[in-house]
Scaffold this active site. Structure first.
Site, PDB file in Angstrom:
ATOM      1  CD  GLU A  12      -2.307   1.037   2.708  1.00 21.04           C
ATOM      2  OE1 GLU A  12      -3.369   2.004   3.342  1.00 21.04           O
ATOM      3  OE2 GLU A  12      -2.466   0.176   3.689  1.00 21.04           O
ATOM      4  CG  ASP A  21      -1.299   5.031   3.214  1.00 20.69           C
ATOM      5  OD1 ASP A  21      -2.450   4.489   2.222  1.00 20.69           O
ATOM      6  OD2 ASP A  21      -1.292   4.367   3.519  1.00 20.69           O
ATOM      7  CD  GLU A  51      -3.269   6.841   5.722  1.00 19.77           C
ATOM      8  OE1 GLU A  51      -4.543   6.550   5.896  1.00 19.77           O
ATOM      9  OE2 GLU A  51      -2.029   6.545   6.261  1.00 19.77           O
ATOM     10  CG  HIS A  73       1.927   0.675   5.006  1.00 18.85           C
ATOM     11  ND1 HIS A  73       1.599   1.187   6.325  1.00 18.85           N
ATOM     12  CD2 HIS A  73       1.311   1.934   4.774  1.00 18.85           C
ATOM     13  CE1 HIS A  73       1.581   2.304   6.718  1.00 18.85           C
ATOM     14  NE2 HIS A  73       0.774   2.984   5.619  1.00 18.85           N
TER      15      HIS A  73
END
Length: 455
Positions: free
Chosen positions: A232, A234, A237, A248
């Site tokens: 993942e 990101d 956020e 990640h």
């Protein structure tokens, strides 16, 4: 990152999801255009027609022979769903009333997600959507050597909410044909992320009903035996108080069903196949407390352009850089002012400094760091745009002092100005039902092609 992916939803006749295709509601994807760019400075961009689809976890599902729910509130229908495989055969997933039921609206190049939507038959909380290439395929992105740029309005997102735009290594077809999955990407199937979430109701064409435990603080969610893992990235956020971007990496490729230790469950958080913490860059956490927020350098009362650059070639990722544009002015990402952590971009060296100074476990390094993240990105990722509240730890990991039992003056503990008793879902849902996030003007292309980079 500590996100809990079960976003509360009560769709028609209760929250539900499934794998066959129902006929009660026609599925019509809201249109949303975006741009591919070449050259320099955003001067040469071409508009592409796209659309968005709603994740299957939000959709109404019923038996194929009628209207009986397969999943109601946070409980499976024990008659229809005696096991995962038969449940997927017996249950049909239906189309979505995007605006009326889910508070989702798209127009031209923008997408608006409303937090609480009271429909005729339901109250919906939050949503998760995906950008589509066609009616049955997700749009895939290879970010290496490219930059991803978008505009965002978080002015109506208070403490406890997360307007998240990110990439995950999902299958382009949503796992169509795996097990009993006859719905596929058109109906938002196949989700996974680095938290290896157990609240995903359907994994690889089977119901995640085995060992399902209804949540004790979320009437619409629960957890099954299996988790859904994948790398993942990101990009964003955020709410109006704090923001972070975080890679990640995982040791697995694509959507991988996990159990127990491999999911990183319980005390095995750092023994799983994915880096749940990631290596995050949150300016406030890096002790720059006047950079992002209402009335600050980046004023969250106004729209912000977010630029993320993935420096590298092939599958080799060496650096993730961040720029912002607001009111015609370009801002470089803030530099860390934490002693022993220098820089304003994510590199392996920066992450190792941060983990050491903060005293955090470096599963990021253990699971391959930017090299492994780059390998995943080169395989292709799906764009996710969502809005959610946090039934696990009230979003404190993003915008407050976390862990709450540590002194806020300890390096890495203070992440934003929100109070440690803020972000409770019941409070946020009651007091901020009209909270919204708006994503717009998505641009993608080689480094320097989507905006005028400063000299």
């Amino acid at each position: 990152m500590y996100k809990a992916l079960a976003l509360a939803s009560l769709s028609l006749f209760g929250a539900a999801t499934a794998q066959q295709v129902g006929k009660e509601q026609t599925e019509t994807h809201p249109k949303m255009s975006w741009k591919t760019c070449t050259g320099k400075g955003g001067s040469s961009c071409t508009t592409k027609s796209g659309s968005i689809t709603l994740d299957s976890n939000w959709r109404w599902a019923h038996v194929t022979s009628g209207y009986t729910n397969c999943y109601t509130d946070n409980t499976w229908n024990s008659t229809t769903c005696q096991d995962g495989a038969s449940c997927a055969k017996n249950c049909a997933i239906d189309g979505a009333d995007y605006s009326g039921t889910y508070g989702i609206s798209a127009g031209s190049d923008s997408l608006t997600l409303k937090f609480v939507t009271k429909g005729t038959y339901s109250t919906n909380i939050g949503s998760r959507t995906y950008l589509m290439e066609s009616d049955s395929k997700y749009q895939m992105f290879n970010l290496i050597g490219n930059e991803f740029t978008f505009d965002v309005d978080v002015s109506k997102l208070p403490c406890g909410l997360n307007g998240a735009l990110y990439f995950v290594e999902m299958a382009a077809d949503g796992g169509m044909g795996k097990g009993n999955n006859a719905a596929g990407a058109k109906y938002g199937t196949g989700y996974c992320d680095a938290q290896c979430p157990h609240d995903i109701k359907w994994i690889n064409g089977e119901a995640n009903s085995d060992g399902w435990q209804p949540s004790d603080n979320d009437k619409n969610a629960g957890t099954g035996k299996y988790g859904a893992c994948c790398p993942e990235m990101d990009i964003w956020e955020a709410n109006s108080i704090a923001t972070a971007y975080t890679p990640h990496p995982c040791s697995v490729k694509g959507m991988t069903r996990c159990t127990g230790t491999e999911c990183g469950d319980g005390d095995n958080r750092y023994n799983g196949v994915c880096d749940k913490d990631g290596c995050d860059f949150n300016s406030y956490r890096m002790s720059v407390k006047d950079f992002y927020g209402p009335g600050m350098t980046l004023d969250t009362k106004k729209k912000i352009t977010v630029v993320t650059q993935f420096v590298g070639s092939g599958s080799d990722l060496t650096e993730i850089k961040r720029f912002y544009v607001q009111d015609g002015k370009v801002f470089k990402n803030s530099d860390s002012t934490i002693e022993g952590v220098k820089g304003n971009s994510i590199t392996d060296a920066w992450c190792e400094q941060q983990k050491t100074v903060f005293g955090d476990t470096s599963s990021f390094k253990k699971l391959g760091g930017l090299k492994e993240m780059g390998a995943s990105l080169a395989r292709g990722h799906v764009l996710v745009m969502s809005l959610w509240d946090d039934h696990a730890v009230n979003m404190l990991w993003l915008d407050s002092t976390y862990p709450t039992d540590k002194d806020a003056s300890t390096p890495g503990v203070a992440r934003g100005t929100c109070a440690t008793d803020s972000g409770k879902p019941d409070d946020v849902e009651k007091n901020s039902p009209d909270a919204t996030v708006i994503y717009s003007n998505i641009r993608f292309g080689p480094l320097g092609s989507t905006f005028a980079e400063p000299a």
